[in-house]
Design a protein around this motif. Structure first.
Motif, short mmCIF file in Angstrom:
data_model
loop_
_atom_site.label_atom_id
_atom_site.label_comp_id
_atom_site.label_asym_id
_atom_site.label_seq_id
_atom_site.Cartn_x
_atom_site.Cartn_y
_atom_site.Cartn_z
N LEU A 50 -34.24 66.37 32.67
CA LEU A 50 -34.19 67.23 33.85
C LEU A 50 -33.11 68.29 33.74
CD1 LEU A 50 -34.73 64.59 36.70
CD2 LEU A 50 -36.40 66.19 35.73
N MET A 51 -32.27 68.20 32.71
CA MET A 51 -31.30 69.27 32.45
C MET A 51 -32.00 70.61 32.22
SD MET A 51 -28.45 67.53 29.95
CE MET A 51 -27.79 69.16 29.60
N LEU A 52 -33.28 70.54 31.88
CA LEU A 52 -34.05 71.77 31.66
C LEU A 52 -34.07 72.65 32.91
CD1 LEU A 52 -36.01 73.21 29.60
CD2 LEU A 52 -37.87 72.04 30.80
N PHE A 53 -33.99 72.02 34.10
CA PHE A 53 -34.10 72.75 35.36
C PHE A 53 -32.76 73.25 35.88
CE2 PHE A 53 -37.76 69.75 35.50
CZ PHE A 53 -38.77 70.71 35.45
N LEU A 57 -25.58 75.91 31.33
CA LEU A 57 -24.22 75.38 31.35
C LEU A 57 -23.42 75.96 30.18
CD1 LEU A 57 -25.13 71.63 31.98
CD2 LEU A 57 -24.39 73.30 33.69
N PRO A 58 -22.08 75.91 30.25
CA PRO A 58 -21.27 76.31 29.09
C PRO A 58 -21.64 75.46 27.88
CG PRO A 58 -19.91 76.05 31.05
CD PRO A 58 -21.26 75.53 31.41
N LEU A 59 -21.57 76.07 26.70
CA LEU A 59 -22.02 75.40 25.48
C LEU A 59 -21.32 74.05 25.24
CD1 LEU A 59 -23.95 75.62 23.10
CD2 LEU A 59 -22.15 76.82 21.83
N PRO A 60 -19.99 73.95 25.39
CA PRO A 60 -19.35 72.63 25.19
C PRO A 60 -19.90 71.58 26.16
CG PRO A 60 -17.69 74.36 25.20
CD PRO A 60 -18.97 75.01 25.64
N LEU A 61 -20.17 71.98 27.41
CA LEU A 61 -20.71 71.03 28.37
C LEU A 61 -22.14 70.62 28.01
CD1 LEU A 61 -20.19 69.46 30.94
CD2 LEU A 61 -20.96 71.43 32.27
N GLN A 62 -22.90 71.55 27.43
CA GLN A 62 -24.24 71.20 26.97
C GLN A 62 -24.17 70.13 25.88
OE1 GLN A 62 -26.89 74.47 25.99
NE2 GLN A 62 -25.85 75.84 27.44
N PHE A 63 -23.28 70.33 24.91
CA PHE A 63 -23.11 69.35 23.84
C PHE A 63 -22.71 67.99 24.42
CE2 PHE A 63 -22.79 72.91 20.79
CZ PHE A 63 -23.58 72.39 19.77
N PHE A 64 -21.76 68.01 25.37
CA PHE A 64 -21.29 66.76 25.96
C PHE A 64 -22.42 66.03 26.68
CE2 PHE A 64 -19.74 64.49 29.72
CZ PHE A 64 -18.91 63.56 29.11
N CYS A 65 -23.18 66.73 27.52
CA CYS A 65 -24.26 66.12 28.28
C CYS A 65 -25.35 65.57 27.37
CB CYS A 65 -24.85 67.12 29.27
SG CYS A 65 -23.74 67.60 30.60
N LYS A 66 -25.68 66.34 26.32
CA LYS A 66 -26.71 65.89 25.39
C LYS A 66 -26.28 64.64 24.64
CE LYS A 66 -30.78 66.78 23.64
NZ LYS A 66 -31.98 66.76 24.49
N GLN A 117 -39.67 77.06 25.29
CA GLN A 117 -38.63 77.44 26.24
C GLN A 117 -37.45 76.49 26.03
OE1 GLN A 117 -39.80 78.12 30.34
NE2 GLN A 117 -41.94 78.18 29.74
N THR A 118 -36.26 77.02 26.03
CA THR A 118 -35.08 76.18 25.85
C THR A 118 -34.07 76.48 26.95
OG1 THR A 118 -34.00 77.80 24.41
CG2 THR A 118 -35.36 76.14 23.34
N ASN A 119 -33.37 75.44 27.36
CA ASN A 119 -32.30 75.58 28.34
C ASN A 119 -31.45 74.32 28.27
OD1 ASN A 119 -30.74 76.64 30.48
ND2 ASN A 119 -31.90 75.44 31.96
N ASN A 120 -30.13 74.49 28.16
CA ASN A 120 -29.21 73.36 28.11
C ASN A 120 -29.58 72.37 27.00
OD1 ASN A 120 -27.67 74.34 30.28
ND2 ASN A 120 -29.06 73.40 31.76
N MET A 121 -30.01 72.92 25.85
CA MET A 121 -30.38 72.11 24.69
C MET A 121 -31.60 71.24 24.92
SD MET A 121 -26.81 71.02 22.87
CE MET A 121 -25.74 72.29 22.22
N GLU A 122 -32.37 71.53 25.94
CA GLU A 122 -33.66 70.88 26.16
C GLU A 122 -34.75 71.85 25.75
OE1 GLU A 122 -34.16 67.81 26.96
OE2 GLU A 122 -32.10 67.27 27.48
N ILE A 123 -35.73 71.37 25.01
CA ILE A 123 -36.81 72.21 24.51
C ILE A 123 -38.10 71.83 25.23
CG2 ILE A 123 -38.14 72.90 22.47
CD1 ILE A 123 -35.74 72.13 20.77
N TYR A 124 -38.80 72.84 25.71
CA TYR A 124 -40.09 72.60 26.36
C TYR A 124 -41.16 73.42 25.64
CZ TYR A 124 -43.87 72.52 29.76
OH TYR A 124 -45.09 72.36 30.35
N LEU A 125 -42.19 72.73 25.21
CA LEU A 125 -43.34 73.39 24.60
C LEU A 125 -44.53 73.26 25.53
CD1 LEU A 125 -43.00 72.14 20.90
CD2 LEU A 125 -42.58 74.44 21.74
#
Length: 283
Positions: A50-53, A57-66, A117-125
């Motif tokens: 659900l991070m896709l929605f 986010l800032p790149l370091p926070l994306q890495f942390f959440c992932k 589509q990508t957002n917050n390191m989530e990929i949607y095809l």
């Protein structure tokens, strides 16, 4: 052009993908995965998408959440048996995820799938959910198929020892990938010991209690012993085995408190005194 993403479809598809990838990780690492924990891990995997929605986010926070999401998925799905086992499962789960994403991105790059589509390191095809589902299921079934043909040490002997008040008992344990007995309360792997093979080495009061139990004369265990009951099923039917919580040493560096169940049978014609799963011996 952006496509519409339906949250319910996203959750369902990623739940199924997470379910099969966790099973594949457990299969690759020879670690049993209880059904209930498999479901819990798949639910967390689905919710993390659900991070896709969210707003970018800032790149370091994306890495942390992932990273936190992946670690939480593996921790929820598999019982804890040390950092080494946990790290191996995490690495395998991440590798399977990257492999699946790589295959899908390769198909997209060659024009066989719509754009991503990508957002917050989530990929949607924007592809059919059955395609994603069968890709994930295909990874699991491919590993199952490979296990049927690739040579492996499905059964091997390994020395273990159990620590008792009157000393340490050395055992020759048969490690069998088909053996997966677990304590229903704590989910711990069980070491199954042949009582006839080690009865003379046991303290008198516990030897008498176990011998009486297998003769059908059940009574309370001696004081000071932590008793568990381990349900088990074989081709001959279901039964319950008595187990004691004892320190078990699988390597020279330390002992782990595990359920040690007892059977009235001899194992492998008497060549070994115990049966164990790879999960227990590699912990």
């Amino acid at each position: 052009m952006k496509s519409v993403v339906y949250a319910d479809v996203l959750l369902l598809v990623n739940f199924l993908i997470g379910y099969f990838l966790l099973r594949a990780a457990g299969l690759a690492c020879a670690v049993p995965l209880p059904f209930g924990r498999n479901i819990l891990g798949a639910v967390i995997a689905a919710v993390s998408t659900l991070m896709l929605f969210l707003p970018p986010l800032p790149l370091p926070l994306q890495f942390f959440c992932k990273a936190a999401g992946g670690l939480a998925v593996v921790r929820a799905a598999f019982c804890w048996h040390g950092w080494r086992r946990y790290a191996r499962l995490c690495a395998c789960y991440i590798a399977l995820n990257l492999g699946l994403a790589g295959v899908l991105m390769l198909l997209a790059a060659n024009g066989w799938l719509p754009g991503a589509q990508t957002n917050n390191m989530e990929i949607y095809l924007a592809i059919s959910p059955p395609v994603l589902f069968w890709c994930a299921a295909g990874i699991y079934f491919a590993l199952r198929l490979a296990g049927l043909f690739l040579p492996n040490e499905a059964r091997r002997m390994q020395k273990v020892s159990i620590v008792l008040p009157n000393g340490k008992i050395e055992l020759q344990a048969l490690c069998d990938t088909g053996f997966s007995l677990h304590d229903p309360l704590g989910g711990l792997p069980v070491l199954l010991v042949s009582l006839p093979s080690i009865a003379p080495k046991l303290p008198g009061e516990i030897r008498e209690f176990l011998s009486d139990w297998f003769r059908g004369d059940s009574h309370s265990p001696p004081p000071g012993w932590k008793l568990r009951w381990i349900p088990t099923g074989t081709a001959m039917g279901s039964t319950v085995l008595p187990a004691l919580m004892l320190p078990v040493k699988t390597d020279p560096h330390g002992a782990e408190l595990l359920p040690v169940a007892f059977s009235a049978q001899l194992f492998n014609g008497g060549e070994c005194q115990a049966l164990a799963s790879p999960e227990l011996l590699e912990a």
